[in-house]
Design a protein around this motif. Structure first.
Motif, PDB file in Angstrom:
ATOM      1  N   MET A   1      35.758 -17.458  65.449  1.00 36.67           N
ATOM      2  CA  MET A   1      36.357 -17.393  67.115  1.00 36.67           C
ATOM      3  C   MET A   1      35.478 -19.123  66.991  1.00 36.67           C
ATOM      4  N   THR A   2      36.384 -20.299  67.724  1.00 39.34           N
ATOM      5  CA  THR A   2      36.230 -21.322  68.325  1.00 39.34           C
ATOM      6  C   THR A   2      36.326 -21.205  69.885  1.00 39.34           C
ATOM      7  N   ILE A   3      34.876 -21.729  70.261  1.00 39.74           N
ATOM      8  CA  ILE A   3      35.267 -21.789  71.924  1.00 39.74           C
ATOM      9  C   ILE A   3      34.256 -22.742  72.073  1.00 39.74           C
ATOM     10  N   VAL A   4      35.463 -24.269  73.162  1.00 38.84           N
ATOM     11  CA  VAL A   4      35.249 -25.296  73.230  1.00 38.84           C
ATOM     12  C   VAL A   4      35.133 -25.698  74.742  1.00 38.84           C
ATOM     13  N   ILE A   5      34.088 -25.891  75.258  1.00 40.12           N
ATOM     14  CA  ILE A   5      33.700 -25.617  76.872  1.00 40.12           C
ATOM     15  C   ILE A   5      33.654 -26.957  76.916  1.00 40.12           C
ATOM     16  N   HIS A   6      33.688 -27.926  78.062  1.00 41.13           N
ATOM     17  CA  HIS A   6      33.659 -29.112  78.448  1.00 41.13           C
ATOM     18  C   HIS A   6      33.220 -29.267  80.290  1.00 41.13           C
ATOM     19  N   ASN A   7      31.872 -29.758  79.921  1.00 38.78           N
ATOM     20  CA  ASN A   7      30.679 -29.284  81.102  1.00 38.78           C
ATOM     21  C   ASN A   7      31.278 -31.019  82.156  1.00 38.78           C
ATOM     22  N   LYS A   8      30.253 -31.044  82.801  1.00 34.67           N
ATOM     23  CA  LYS A   8      31.181 -32.157  83.950  1.00 34.67           C
ATOM     24  C   LYS A   8      29.919 -33.035  83.782  1.00 34.67           C
ATOM     25  N   ASN A   9      28.442 -33.084  83.278  1.00 32.76           N
ATOM     26  CA  ASN A   9      27.668 -33.540  83.864  1.00 32.76           C
ATOM     27  C   ASN A   9      26.653 -34.028  82.018  1.00 32.76           C
TER      28      ASN A   9
ATOM     29  N   LEU B   1      29.472 -15.212  75.344  1.00 33.56           N
ATOM     30  CA  LEU B   1      29.157 -16.378  75.213  1.00 33.56           C
ATOM     31  C   LEU B   1      28.785 -17.753  75.969  1.00 33.56           C
ATOM     32  N   THR B   2      30.602 -18.391  76.515  1.00 34.64           N
ATOM     33  CA  THR B   2      30.593 -19.125  76.822  1.00 34.64           C
ATOM     34  C   THR B   2      29.356 -18.920  78.414  1.00 34.64           C
ATOM     35  N   LEU B   3      29.476 -18.280  78.479  1.00 37.07           N
ATOM     36  CA  LEU B   3      28.858 -18.536  79.912  1.00 37.07           C
ATOM     37  C   LEU B   3      27.275 -18.623  79.651  1.00 37.07           C
ATOM     38  N   ALA B   4      27.226 -17.338  78.018  1.00 39.87           N
ATOM     39  CA  ALA B   4      25.530 -18.022  77.464  1.00 39.87           C
ATOM     40  C   ALA B   4      24.929 -19.377  76.808  1.00 39.87           C
ATOM     41  N   ILE B   5      26.123 -20.265  76.658  1.00 42.62           N
ATOM     42  CA  ILE B   5      25.718 -21.591  76.732  1.00 42.62           C
ATOM     43  C   ILE B   5      25.821 -22.294  77.816  1.00 42.62           C
ATOM     44  N   LEU B   6      26.502 -21.636  78.602  1.00 40.72           N
ATOM     45  CA  LEU B   6      26.618 -22.515  80.094  1.00 40.72           C
ATOM     46  C   LEU B   6      25.432 -22.015  80.983  1.00 40.72           C
ATOM     47  N   ARG B   7      24.824 -21.181  80.524  1.00 43.25           N
ATOM     48  CA  ARG B   7      23.012 -20.705  81.330  1.00 43.25           C
ATOM     49  C   ARG B   7      21.965 -21.691  80.633  1.00 43.25           C
ATOM     50  N   ALA B   8      22.106 -21.670  79.261  1.00 49.92           N
ATOM     51  CA  ALA B   8      21.604 -22.220  78.716  1.00 49.92           C
ATOM     52  C   ALA B   8      21.455 -23.593  78.990  1.00 49.92           C
ATOM     53  N   GLU B   9      22.371 -24.484  79.120  1.00 46.90           N
ATOM     54  CA  GLU B   9      22.552 -25.734  80.038  1.00 46.90           C
ATOM     55  C   GLU B   9      22.582 -25.641  81.155  1.00 46.90           C
ATOM     56  N   GLY B  10      22.164 -25.382  81.921  1.00 46.06           N
ATOM     57  CA  GLY B  10      21.536 -25.079  83.364  1.00 46.06           C
ATOM     58  C   GLY B  10      23.196 -25.163  84.307  1.00 46.06           C
ATOM     59  N   VAL B  11      24.391 -24.169  83.872  1.00 44.89           N
ATOM     60  CA  VAL B  11      25.512 -24.342  84.578  1.00 44.89           C
ATOM     61  C   VAL B  11      25.233 -23.105  85.125  1.00 44.89           C
ATOM     62  N   ALA B  12      24.260 -23.465  87.078  1.00 49.26           N
ATOM     63  CA  ALA B  12      24.574 -21.403  87.179  1.00 49.26           C
ATOM     64  C   ALA B  12      25.785 -21.299  87.631  1.00 49.26           C
ATOM     65  N   ASN B  13      26.755 -21.649  88.088  1.00 51.24           N
ATOM     66  CA  ASN B  13      28.307 -21.361  88.566  1.00 51.24           C
ATOM     67  C   ASN B  13      29.334 -22.590  88.329  1.00 51.24           C
ATOM     68  N   PRO B  14      29.684 -21.553  87.251  1.00 44.49           N
ATOM     69  CA  PRO B  14      31.049 -22.583  86.399  1.00 44.49           C
ATOM     70  C   PRO B  14      31.889 -22.276  86.812  1.00 44.49           C
ATOM     71  N   GLY B  15      32.262 -23.987  87.275  1.00 44.99           N
ATOM     72  CA  GLY B  15      33.771 -23.788  88.212  1.00 44.99           C
ATOM     73  C   GLY B  15      34.961 -24.048  87.056  1.00 44.99           C
TER      74      GLY B  15
ATOM     75  N   PHE C   1      36.835 -26.660  85.846  1.00 45.17           N
ATOM     76  CA  PHE C   1      35.633 -27.989  84.616  1.00 45.17           C
ATOM     77  C   PHE C   1      35.820 -26.808  83.393  1.00 45.17           C
ATOM     78  N   HIS C   2      35.140 -25.988  83.720  1.00 43.53           N
ATOM     79  CA  HIS C   2      34.225 -25.567  82.539  1.00 43.53           C
ATOM     80  C   HIS C   2      34.790 -24.527  82.579  1.00 43.53           C
ATOM     81  N   LEU C   3      35.599 -23.490  82.984  1.00 41.13           N
ATOM     82  CA  LEU C   3      35.695 -22.536  82.573  1.00 41.13           C
ATOM     83  C   LEU C   3      37.245 -23.056  81.840  1.00 41.13           C
TER      84      LEU C   3
END
Length: 164
Positions: free
Chosen positions: A7-15, A45-59, A61-63
């Motif tokens: 499974m490949t999950i791709v996430i685009h973050n804003k900063n 897994l997606t939310l774990a990565i966002l937390r590890a990167e410091g994204v507390a409240n993904p919007g 753009f993230h999701l």
């Protein structure tokens, strides 16, 4: 017949400096996780990565820019010295350079391992779960026909923020 799941999950973050665009590949026997667990595994897994990167409240753009690709492979594609049907899980997280600080790396490996063991229903799976953190080269991401580097990610994030 036992087959393997990718499974490949791709996430685009804003900063760029804090929230970049990781990719996760998960390889596991299809019967390792309960039927219907794909969504739970992908979301956790997606939310774990966002937390590890410091994204507390993904919007949005993230999701909204998260996609999962599942590829099934024959069980014989993973071998160990002791068995032709290995019960190992491989999770590879690919990020642009510097996306995860050392504490984020530690946090992510711990959480990914816990998620895999929990969803598999087998606490001993943690000892057979490999998490590999890889950094892509600057400009090593392609999206919208563009090789994305730091400048392109910043422009993409600015465009997304302006659209909100």
């Amino acid at each position: 017949m036992l087959s393997f799941w990718k499974m490949t999950i791709v996430i685009h973050n804003k900063n760029w400096s804090k929230n970049t665009m990781p990719m996760i590949d998960v390889y596991a026997p299809t019967d390792l996780f309960p039927a219907g667990a794909d969504r739970q595994l992908g979301e956790e897994l997606t939310l774990a990565i966002l937390r590890a990167e410091g994204v507390a409240n993904p919007g949005p753009f993230h999701l909204d820019n998260t996609a999962a690709y599942i590829h099934r492979m024959a069980a014989s594609t993973v071998q160990t010295a002791s068995t032709a049907l290995a019960r190992t899980v491989r999770v590879q997280v690919i990020t642009p350079p510097g996306a995860l600080k050392r504490e984020g790396q530690k946090q992510l490996v711990k959480e990914v391992t816990e998620i895999v063991a929990k969803i598999s229903g087998d606490p001993s799976q943690a000892g057979r779960t490999w998490v590999i953190l890889t950094e892509a080269a600057e400009g090593g991401w392609g999206l919208f026909g563009t090789a994305f580097g730091k400048e392109e990610f910043i422009a993409l994030a600015a465009k997304a923020k302006a659209a909100q």
